[in-house]
Design a protein around this motif. Structure first.
Motif, PDB file in Angstrom:
ATOM      1  N   UNK A   6      66.742  43.398  36.008  1.00  0.00           N
ATOM      2  CA  UNK A   6      67.760  44.017  35.176  1.00  0.00           C
ATOM      3  C   UNK A   6      68.264  45.260  35.907  1.00  0.00           C
ATOM      4  N   UNK A   7      69.544  45.538  35.740  1.00  0.00           N
ATOM      5  CA  UNK A   7      70.179  46.639  36.457  1.00  0.00           C
ATOM      6  C   UNK A   7      70.817  47.622  35.478  1.00  0.00           C
ATOM      7  N   UNK A   8      70.980  48.826  35.947  1.00  0.00           N
ATOM      8  CA  UNK A   8      71.753  49.825  35.209  1.00  0.00           C
ATOM      9  C   UNK A   8      72.660  50.527  36.210  1.00  0.00           C
ATOM     10  N   UNK A   9      73.938  50.192  36.147  1.00  0.00           N
ATOM     11  CA  UNK A   9      74.925  50.857  36.997  1.00  0.00           C
ATOM     12  C   UNK A   9      75.392  52.106  36.266  1.00  0.00           C
ATOM     13  N   UNK A  10      75.251  53.245  36.928  1.00  0.00           N
ATOM     14  CA  UNK A  10      75.579  54.515  36.302  1.00  0.00           C
ATOM     15  C   UNK A  10      76.692  55.186  37.106  1.00  0.00           C
TER      16      UNK A  10
ATOM     17  N   UNK B 253      68.716  61.846  43.722  1.00  0.00           N
ATOM     18  CA  UNK B 253      69.530  63.034  43.472  1.00  0.00           C
ATOM     19  C   UNK B 253      70.985  62.714  43.788  1.00  0.00           C
ATOM     20  N   UNK B 254      71.867  63.050  42.873  1.00  0.00           N
ATOM     21  CA  UNK B 254      73.283  62.772  43.060  1.00  0.00           C
ATOM     22  C   UNK B 254      74.091  63.912  42.463  1.00  0.00           C
ATOM     23  N   UNK B 255      75.256  64.153  43.009  1.00  0.00           N
ATOM     24  CA  UNK B 255      76.131  65.179  42.458  1.00  0.00           C
ATOM     25  C   UNK B 255      76.850  64.656  41.223  1.00  0.00           C
ATOM     26  N   UNK B 256      77.239  65.571  40.380  1.00  0.00           N
ATOM     27  CA  UNK B 256      78.012  65.208  39.193  1.00  0.00           C
ATOM     28  C   UNK B 256      79.257  64.428  39.610  1.00  0.00           C
ATOM     29  N   UNK B 257      79.532  63.372  38.865  1.00  0.00           N
ATOM     30  CA  UNK B 257      80.644  62.492  39.189  1.00  0.00           C
ATOM     31  C   UNK B 257      80.258  61.318  40.057  1.00  0.00           C
ATOM     32  N   UNK B 258      79.064  61.355  40.609  1.00  0.00           N
ATOM     33  CA  UNK B 258      78.601  60.292  41.481  1.00  0.00           C
ATOM     34  C   UNK B 258      78.050  59.099  40.723  1.00  0.00           C
ATOM     35  N   UNK B 259      77.514  58.152  41.492  1.00  0.00           N
ATOM     36  CA  UNK B 259      77.006  56.905  40.915  1.00  0.00           C
ATOM     37  C   UNK B 259      75.628  56.577  41.472  1.00  0.00           C
ATOM     38  N   UNK B 260      74.866  55.867  40.679  1.00  0.00           N
ATOM     39  CA  UNK B 260      73.592  55.292  41.090  1.00  0.00           C
ATOM     40  C   UNK B 260      73.444  53.949  40.417  1.00  0.00           C
ATOM     41  N   UNK B 261      72.677  53.053  41.037  1.00  0.00           N
ATOM     42  CA  UNK B 261      72.323  51.803  40.394  1.00  0.00           C
ATOM     43  C   UNK B 261      70.813  51.689  40.352  1.00  0.00           C
TER      44      UNK B 261
ATOM     45  N   UNK C 118      68.300  62.730  39.045  1.00  0.00           N
ATOM     46  CA  UNK C 118      68.681  64.130  38.946  1.00  0.00           C
ATOM     47  C   UNK C 118      70.147  64.267  39.334  1.00  0.00           C
ATOM     48  N   UNK C 119      70.920  64.846  38.432  1.00  0.00           N
ATOM     49  CA  UNK C 119      72.353  65.024  38.660  1.00  0.00           C
ATOM     50  C   UNK C 119      72.623  66.521  38.776  1.00  0.00           C
ATOM     51  N   UNK C 120      73.107  66.917  39.920  1.00  0.00           N
ATOM     52  CA  UNK C 120      73.381  68.339  40.156  1.00  0.00           C
ATOM     53  C   UNK C 120      74.835  68.649  39.815  1.00  0.00           C
ATOM     54  N   UNK C 121      75.037  69.884  39.350  1.00  0.00           N
ATOM     55  CA  UNK C 121      76.397  70.283  38.954  1.00  0.00           C
ATOM     56  C   UNK C 121      77.151  70.905  40.122  1.00  0.00           C
TER      57      UNK C 121
ATOM     58  N   UNK D 140      76.655  62.845  34.890  1.00  0.00           N
ATOM     59  CA  UNK D 140      76.742  64.227  34.431  1.00  0.00           C
ATOM     60  C   UNK D 140      75.362  64.886  34.533  1.00  0.00           C
ATOM     61  N   UNK D 141      75.320  66.199  34.629  1.00  0.00           N
ATOM     62  CA  UNK D 141      74.003  66.864  34.674  1.00  0.00           C
ATOM     63  C   UNK D 141      73.113  66.494  33.486  1.00  0.00           C
ATOM     64  N   UNK D 142      73.710  66.255  32.343  1.00  0.00           N
ATOM     65  CA  UNK D 142      72.919  65.893  31.163  1.00  0.00           C
ATOM     66  C   UNK D 142      72.329  64.488  31.241  1.00  0.00           C
ATOM     67  N   UNK D 143      72.679  63.729  32.252  1.00  0.00           N
ATOM     68  CA  UNK D 143      72.052  62.429  32.474  1.00  0.00           C
ATOM     69  C   UNK D 143      70.722  62.558  33.228  1.00  0.00           C
ATOM     70  N   UNK D 144      70.401  63.754  33.662  1.00  0.00           N
ATOM     71  CA  UNK D 144      69.156  63.987  34.385  1.00  0.00           C
ATOM     72  C   UNK D 144      67.961  63.652  33.494  1.00  0.00           C
ATOM     73  N   UNK D 145      67.106  62.771  33.993  1.00  0.00           N
ATOM     74  CA  UNK D 145      65.957  62.296  33.205  1.00  0.00           C
ATOM     75  C   UNK D 145      65.146  61.321  34.051  1.00  0.00           C
ATOM     76  N   UNK D 146      64.001  60.965  33.520  1.00  0.00           N
ATOM     77  CA  UNK D 146      63.269  59.816  34.054  1.00  0.00           C
ATOM     78  C   UNK D 146      63.733  58.591  33.264  1.00  0.00           C
ATOM     79  N   UNK D 147      64.129  57.570  33.997  1.00  0.00           N
ATOM     80  CA  UNK D 147      64.655  56.355  33.380  1.00  0.00           C
ATOM     81  C   UNK D 147      63.590  55.256  33.411  1.00  0.00           C
TER      82      UNK D 147
END
Length: 127
Positions: free
Chosen positions: A79-83, A11-19, A124-127, A87-94
């Motif tokens: 393999x990596x995915x730096x995000x 879970x991350x706030x909008x504007x944040x990052x995850x890898x 999950x990206x919270x607004x 945005x909230x619309x990025x919320x999904x199972x990857x």
């Protein structure tokens, strides 16, 4: 048998990052393209990013271009995915996916070019 294990979701706030990371085993990782796809609730699985066997070529969905970066470490079979700028619309199972052949694949944005899939990691990206 190929095994793919994803990690790094959360879970991350909008504007944040995850890898996200995806560790592969069971096939010569360095010979195959890899991809990331995602699936939001009630939607079809969609392409996010892909990378060729060497890492010299990368491909992105328009919706993530400039914000996400796919990379690979063939020595670590990962393999990596730096995000970034999530945005909230990025919320999904990857899901990470393993290319179906060492030969040239026509369209890495298509699920049929991949024959093994991980179990998925939830973002999950919270607004």
């Amino acid at each position: 048998q190929v095994q793919l294990v994803e990690s790094g979701g959360g879970l991350v706030q909008a504007g944040g990052s995850l890898r996200l990371s995806c560790a592969a085993s069971g096939r010569t990782f360095s010979s195959y393209a890899m991809g990331w796809f995602r699936q939001a609730p009630g939607k079809e699985r969609e392409f996010v990013a892909a990378i060729n066997w060497s890492g010299s070529s990368t491909y992105y969905a328009d919706s993530v271009k400039g914000r996400f970066t796919i990379s690979r470490d063939n020595a670590k079979n990962t393999v990596y995915l730096q995000m970034n700028s999530l945005k909230p619309e990025d919320t999904a199972v990857y899901y990470c996916a393993f290319g179906r052949s060492t030969k040239w694949l026509r369209d890495l944005s298509k699920t049929y070019e991949f024959d093994y899939w991980g179990q998925g990691t939830r973002v999950t990206v919270s607004s």
